[in-house]
Design a protein around this motif. Structure first.
Motif, short mmCIF file in Angstrom:
data_model
loop_
_atom_site.label_atom_id
_atom_site.label_comp_id
_atom_site.label_asym_id
_atom_site.label_seq_id
_atom_site.Cartn_x
_atom_site.Cartn_y
_atom_site.Cartn_z
N ARG A 80 0.84 -1.19 0.00
CA ARG A 80 0.00 0.00 0.00
C ARG A 80 0.87 1.24 0.00
NH1 ARG A 80 -4.86 -1.51 4.16
NH2 ARG A 80 -5.27 -3.54 3.26
N PHE A 81 0.47 2.21 -0.79
CA PHE A 81 1.17 3.48 -0.84
C PHE A 81 0.28 4.53 -0.21
CE2 PHE A 81 2.55 1.06 -4.53
CZ PHE A 81 3.91 0.99 -4.26
N GLY A 82 0.88 5.54 0.39
CA GLY A 82 0.10 6.59 1.02
C GLY A 82 0.21 6.51 2.53
N SER A 83 -0.54 7.33 3.19
CA SER A 83 -0.46 7.38 4.64
C SER A 83 -1.53 6.50 5.27
CB SER A 83 -0.64 8.83 5.11
OG SER A 83 -1.94 9.26 4.81
N THR A 84 -1.48 6.39 6.59
CA THR A 84 -2.47 5.59 7.30
C THR A 84 -3.82 6.30 7.35
OG1 THR A 84 -1.77 6.56 9.39
CG2 THR A 84 -0.76 4.47 8.75
N SER A 85 -3.81 7.63 7.14
CA SER A 85 -5.06 8.38 7.24
C SER A 85 -5.81 8.45 5.92
CB SER A 85 -4.78 9.80 7.74
OG SER A 85 -3.95 10.46 6.82
N GLY A 86 -5.17 8.09 4.81
CA GLY A 86 -5.88 8.17 3.54
C GLY A 86 -4.98 7.80 2.39
N PRO A 87 -5.52 7.85 1.18
CA PRO A 87 -4.73 7.49 0.00
C PRO A 87 -3.70 8.56 -0.34
CG PRO A 87 -6.88 8.29 -0.65
CD PRO A 87 -6.88 8.21 0.86
N CYS A 128 8.21 7.54 5.88
CA CYS A 128 9.04 6.66 5.05
C CYS A 128 8.16 5.97 4.01
CB CYS A 128 9.72 5.62 5.94
SG CYS A 128 10.62 4.36 5.03
N PRO A 129 8.59 5.93 2.74
CA PRO A 129 7.78 5.25 1.72
C PRO A 129 7.84 3.73 1.84
CG PRO A 129 9.78 6.12 0.75
CD PRO A 129 9.74 6.60 2.17
N LEU A 146 16.38 6.50 3.80
CA LEU A 146 15.93 5.82 2.58
C LEU A 146 16.91 4.73 2.17
CD1 LEU A 146 14.56 8.69 0.33
CD2 LEU A 146 13.27 6.93 1.52
N ILE A 147 18.18 4.98 2.29
CA ILE A 147 19.19 3.99 1.91
C ILE A 147 19.08 2.76 2.81
CG2 ILE A 147 21.68 3.54 1.85
CD1 ILE A 147 21.99 6.54 1.07
N LYS A 148 18.96 2.99 4.11
CA LYS A 148 18.86 1.86 5.04
C LYS A 148 17.56 1.08 4.85
CE LYS A 148 20.11 2.22 9.27
NZ LYS A 148 20.18 2.65 10.66
N CYS A 149 16.47 1.80 4.70
CA CYS A 149 15.17 1.13 4.60
C CYS A 149 15.02 0.40 3.26
CB CYS A 149 14.04 2.15 4.80
SG CYS A 149 12.78 1.59 5.95
N LEU A 198 10.11 8.81 -4.01
CA LEU A 198 10.05 7.43 -4.48
C LEU A 198 8.62 7.18 -4.94
CD1 LEU A 198 12.16 5.66 -1.75
CD2 LEU A 198 12.82 6.25 -4.06
N VAL A 199 8.48 6.79 -6.21
CA VAL A 199 7.17 6.70 -6.85
C VAL A 199 7.02 5.30 -7.43
CG1 VAL A 199 5.67 7.83 -8.54
CG2 VAL A 199 7.51 9.11 -7.49
N PRO A 200 5.80 4.72 -7.41
CA PRO A 200 5.60 3.44 -8.09
C PRO A 200 5.97 3.56 -9.57
CG PRO A 200 3.71 3.99 -6.73
CD PRO A 200 4.61 5.18 -6.72
#
Length: 154
Positions: free
Chosen positions: A6-13, A42-43, A59-62, A83-85
């Motif tokens: 899933r992309f986006g935040s926990t509160s919405g798309p 973090c994405p 970002l590098i570590k994750c 970072l984009v799909p």
């Protein structure tokens, strides 16, 4: 076993590009700098909240910890923090707020000259009487790698 990404935040798309630009405009100062202590999501892991100043390192570590998701995300050519799909990269590059226009200011042709053209050097050698052939030292020892000829001349 299927994995859901899933992309986006926990509160919405995911936000629209216009909404992201409006929020960015509110959070930047008059010089265009963001607050370094502002938190970004973090994405790769929505539970990670990282300060802006540490975001590139995170970002590098994750990315190493989430190789499957990293293979599905592409980096924006204008801002490495984006970072984009893969399937949205083309649209993102067209609407990215960090995209810089390389068009001329007036938008028209300037006969092949742009405002970033490097000026031609107008330097002229003031000493035109020098002759390197006359100044050459024909008695100097030839260069040999690993041999110090400066000590041999005394």
């Amino acid at each position: 076993m299927a994995t859901t990404i899933r992309f986006g935040s926990t509160s919405g798309p995911c936000k629209t590009a216009a909404a992201e630009r409006a929020q960015l405009a509110e959070e930047t100062d008059e010089k265009g700098n963001c607050d370094p202590d502002k938190l970004l999501q973090c994405p790769f892991d929505k539970n990670h909240q990282i300060r802006v100043c540490r975001f590139p390192y995170h970002l590098i570590k994750c990315r190493k910890n989430h190789p499957q998701l990293a293979s599905e995300l592409k980096t924006c050519p204008f801002n490495a923090r984006h970072l984009v799909p893969k399937h949205e990269l083309m649209r993102h590059t067209e609407t990215c707020e960090d995209r810089q226009s390389v068009d001329t200011e007036d938008g028209g042709s300037t006969n092949g000259h742009c405002k970033w053209q490097v000026p031609v050097s107008t330097w002229v050698n003031p000493n035109t009487a020098e002759d390197w052939d006359k100044e050459a030292d024909d008695t100097a020892a030839p260069f040999v790698w690993g041999v110090n000829t400066a000590l041999d001349q005394k």
